[in-house]
Motif scaffolding. Sequence first.
Motif, PDB file in Angstrom:
ATOM      1  N   ILE A   1       9.078 -13.481  12.231  1.00 24.74           N
ATOM      2  CA  ILE A   1       9.098 -12.497  11.148  1.00 24.74           C
ATOM      3  C   ILE A   1       7.733 -12.092  10.950  1.00 24.74           C
ATOM      4  N   ASN A   2       7.500 -10.683  10.917  1.00 26.33           N
ATOM      5  CA  ASN A   2       6.075 -10.225  10.532  1.00 26.33           C
ATOM      6  C   ASN A   2       6.028  -9.761   9.172  1.00 26.33           C
ATOM      7  N   TRP A   3       5.567 -10.704   8.398  1.00 22.04           N
ATOM      8  CA  TRP A   3       5.407 -10.611   7.076  1.00 22.04           C
ATOM      9  C   TRP A   3       4.629  -9.360   6.825  1.00 22.04           C
ATOM     10  N   LEU A   4       3.572  -9.138   7.431  1.00 19.40           N
ATOM     11  CA  LEU A   4       2.706  -7.913   6.972  1.00 19.40           C
ATOM     12  C   LEU A   4       3.572  -6.778   7.136  1.00 19.40           C
ATOM     13  N   ASP A   5       4.242  -6.398   8.099  1.00 17.63           N
ATOM     14  CA  ASP A   5       5.267  -5.234   8.489  1.00 17.63           C
ATOM     15  C   ASP A   5       6.321  -5.194   7.340  1.00 17.63           C
ATOM     16  N   ILE A   6       6.962  -6.507   6.992  1.00 19.06           N
ATOM     17  CA  ILE A   6       7.831  -6.364   6.015  1.00 19.06           C
ATOM     18  C   ILE A   6       7.352  -5.970   4.770  1.00 19.06           C
TER      19      ILE A   6
ATOM     20  N   LEU B   1       4.514  -4.410   4.113  1.00 18.00           N
ATOM     21  CA  LEU B   1       4.100  -2.873   3.874  1.00 18.00           C
ATOM     22  C   LEU B   1       5.094  -1.787   4.066  1.00 18.00           C
ATOM     23  N   GLN B   2       6.426  -2.055   4.684  1.00 18.84           N
ATOM     24  CA  GLN B   2       7.571  -1.193   4.623  1.00 18.84           C
ATOM     25  C   GLN B   2       8.181  -1.310   3.137  1.00 18.84           C
ATOM     26  N   PHE B   3       8.310  -2.395   2.503  1.00 13.15           N
ATOM     27  CA  PHE B   3       8.915  -2.568   1.290  1.00 13.15           C
ATOM     28  C   PHE B   3       8.257  -1.812   0.348  1.00 13.15           C
ATOM     29  N   LEU B   4       6.721  -2.256   0.398  1.00  6.79           N
ATOM     30  CA  LEU B   4       5.834  -1.481  -0.763  1.00  6.79           C
ATOM     31  C   LEU B   4       5.982  -0.041  -0.445  1.00  6.79           C
ATOM     32  N   GLY B   5       6.024   0.578   0.842  1.00  6.43           N
ATOM     33  CA  GLY B   5       6.058   1.894   0.942  1.00  6.43           C
ATOM     34  C   GLY B   5       7.380   2.477   0.410  1.00  6.43           C
ATOM     35  N   GLY B   6       8.483   1.686   0.599  1.00  6.15           N
ATOM     36  CA  GLY B   6       9.927   2.087   0.370  1.00  6.15           C
ATOM     37  C   GLY B   6       9.958   2.139  -1.318  1.00  6.15           C
ATOM     38  N   PHE B   7       9.288   0.936  -1.991  1.00  6.63           N
ATOM     39  CA  PHE B   7       9.458   0.994  -3.218  1.00  6.63           C
ATOM     40  C   PHE B   7       8.612   2.504  -4.103  1.00  6.63           C
TER      41      PHE B   7
ATOM     42  N   LEU C   1      14.850   3.739  -0.948  1.00  8.86           N
ATOM     43  CA  LEU C   1      15.885   2.613  -1.148  1.00  8.86           C
ATOM     44  C   LEU C   1      16.202   2.054   0.404  1.00  8.86           C
ATOM     45  N   ASP C   2      16.320   3.113   1.201  1.00  9.88           N
ATOM     46  CA  ASP C   2      16.541   2.592   2.807  1.00  9.88           C
ATOM     47  C   ASP C   2      15.582   1.848   3.394  1.00  9.88           C
ATOM     48  N   MET C   3      14.159   2.291   2.995  1.00  8.30           N
ATOM     49  CA  MET C   3      13.079   1.532   3.549  1.00  8.30           C
ATOM     50  C   MET C   3      13.012   0.041   3.163  1.00  8.30           C
ATOM     51  N   MET C   4      13.342   0.102   1.506  1.00  5.27           N
ATOM     52  CA  MET C   4      13.294  -1.465   1.217  1.00  5.27           C
ATOM     53  C   MET C   4      14.343  -2.063   1.684  1.00  5.27           C
ATOM     54  N   SER C   5      15.490  -1.724   1.600  1.00  7.07           N
ATOM     55  CA  SER C   5      16.770  -2.559   2.255  1.00  7.07           C
ATOM     56  C   SER C   5      16.397  -2.899   3.727  1.00  7.07           C
ATOM     57  N   GLY C   6      15.810  -1.995   4.458  1.00 11.38           N
ATOM     58  CA  GLY C   6      15.616  -2.157   5.716  1.00 11.38           C
ATOM     59  C   GLY C   6      14.510  -3.253   6.051  1.00 11.38           C
TER      60      GLY C   6
END
Length: 557
Positions: free
Chosen positions: A4-9, A11-17, A157-162
């Motif tokens: 699992i790439n924690w940095l990608d997760i 950044l994607q979660f923060l961007g989605g939020f 929401l889609d970015m956060m759940s993804g």
Amino acid sequence: MSEINWLDIGLQFLGGFGLFLFGMNFMGEGLQKAAGSKMKNLLGILTANRFLGVLVGAGVTALIQSSSATTVMVVGFVNAGLMSLMQAVGVIMGANIGTTITAWIVSLGEWTEFLKPSVLAPIFIAIGVVRLMFAKKDGAKSIGQILLGFGTLFLGLDMMSGAAKPLSTLEEVKTLFTTLGSHPFLGILTGTVVTAIIQSSSASVGILQALALAGLVPWNSAIYIILGQNIGTCVTAILSSIGANINAKRAASIHFLFNLIGSAIFAIIAIIVFRFWLPNIGRTTIRVTEISIVHTVFNILNTLILFPFAGGLVYLAEHLVKGRRGEEKENGLQHLDERILETPSFAIENATKEVVRMGKLAETNVKRSMAALFEKDKEKAHQVFETEKVINELQHGINAYLIKLSNAPLSETEQLVVTGLFHAVSDIERIGDHADNIGELAESAIEKDLKFSDAAQKELQTISKQAIQCLELALDAYATGDYALAKKALPLEEEVDRLESKLRSRHMKRLAENVCDTFSGVVFLDTISNIERISDHAINIAELLLDENKCIALFEE
């Protein structure tokens, strides 16, 4: 299993939020603009009764997408003396119900494939952008803003759940949520802290739903976190009440007590259910729609349980926040509070009241200055000077408030209203200046023991009566939006102009015939000049209703 790439997760979660939060706020602004003056009409309902207050609180929160913003606004109303603590209780309870609308919007994706965030987001964003760019009318642009906000919310929401989906394979994450479910205090604390940090229960529930979409959240941890979120949302109102008066602090305390007591009651029920009655359900994964149901049921039941005890909440708040009425320093601005800027339509309504109040002070000063002159009353002249200081303070305070209000998300109609308020403040301040001038003339006449002839005295009474009546009609018309009253002011101003010219000629003749002495003549001429300028500024206020370019459009809707 891939690493699992924690940095990608992250950044994607923060961007989605970030997109989710922006979309929620942007959609709320669009809803406010679309509602227009209907929002300010709710102010009258707020003063009716507590039950209607619950409905208004729910309605306003559904529009602005934030119970924190509604409660902050309530603190502002209480601080401005526009709402009692008992009325505030109903609105605060309603705000908690209204905040659940965001959770239901997020839940749409579970009902059918077409309503999934990944499908709706691009559709709403595309339609919203087109309407915002090409629509001509205010209403169409507001709908475009709502759709764009809606789409951005779904995209976030889609970015956060993804981003959260890869975490469903990690035992450590599952263990974390199991721990939160097994330890109610930890679950409630987590919900409280996260919500306090981002200062939005709607947003923190959105995060929880995004994690639920990824299949990470069990029933018991979800419920404890939701209870904590309801406590955490009180932080915004508590911070907002710092520096406010005692009653405003008590309003924030009522919000905290309401959510704390409700959360405590339901936490006890949840512990009994998950530990002794249905332990297996507590460990099963909760769905997004079920989070919306829990969130809604909690807030509705909490309101039903505590609504009859509104007086008790007020009693507790009064004992929690000690102090007596009148201890706080009196503020010159009675209707304005920056917290109300959260909802511009309400802020415009209150700004109008404050401008009218300033106008009435100027009107009183005009009458008092003429009385000082006629009655040779030095005390009244000094009262004029003191009131003029208040009028000047109000001018600075109102203008500062209007500048902030003009930077709020306003429709074109509301922007026009704010422009009209700026004009009105300027004219009222000038009326106050002319009253102050007459007060100084009165003081000078008293000190020099000047006397007017009977004819001059009668003429001053005639012209001042016309000017004061013109001012009264203009201010009443402005306060009520009554075009008929505004039109009645026009001939009075014309009569003042005619009288000023006529009386000036007559007085010059009296001076030539030595009927009046020179010093009295100067006071007389300066007085009628100031009276004529008062009527000019009064008619400017009336014309804010009559002139198409400056029309107070708020009253038209």
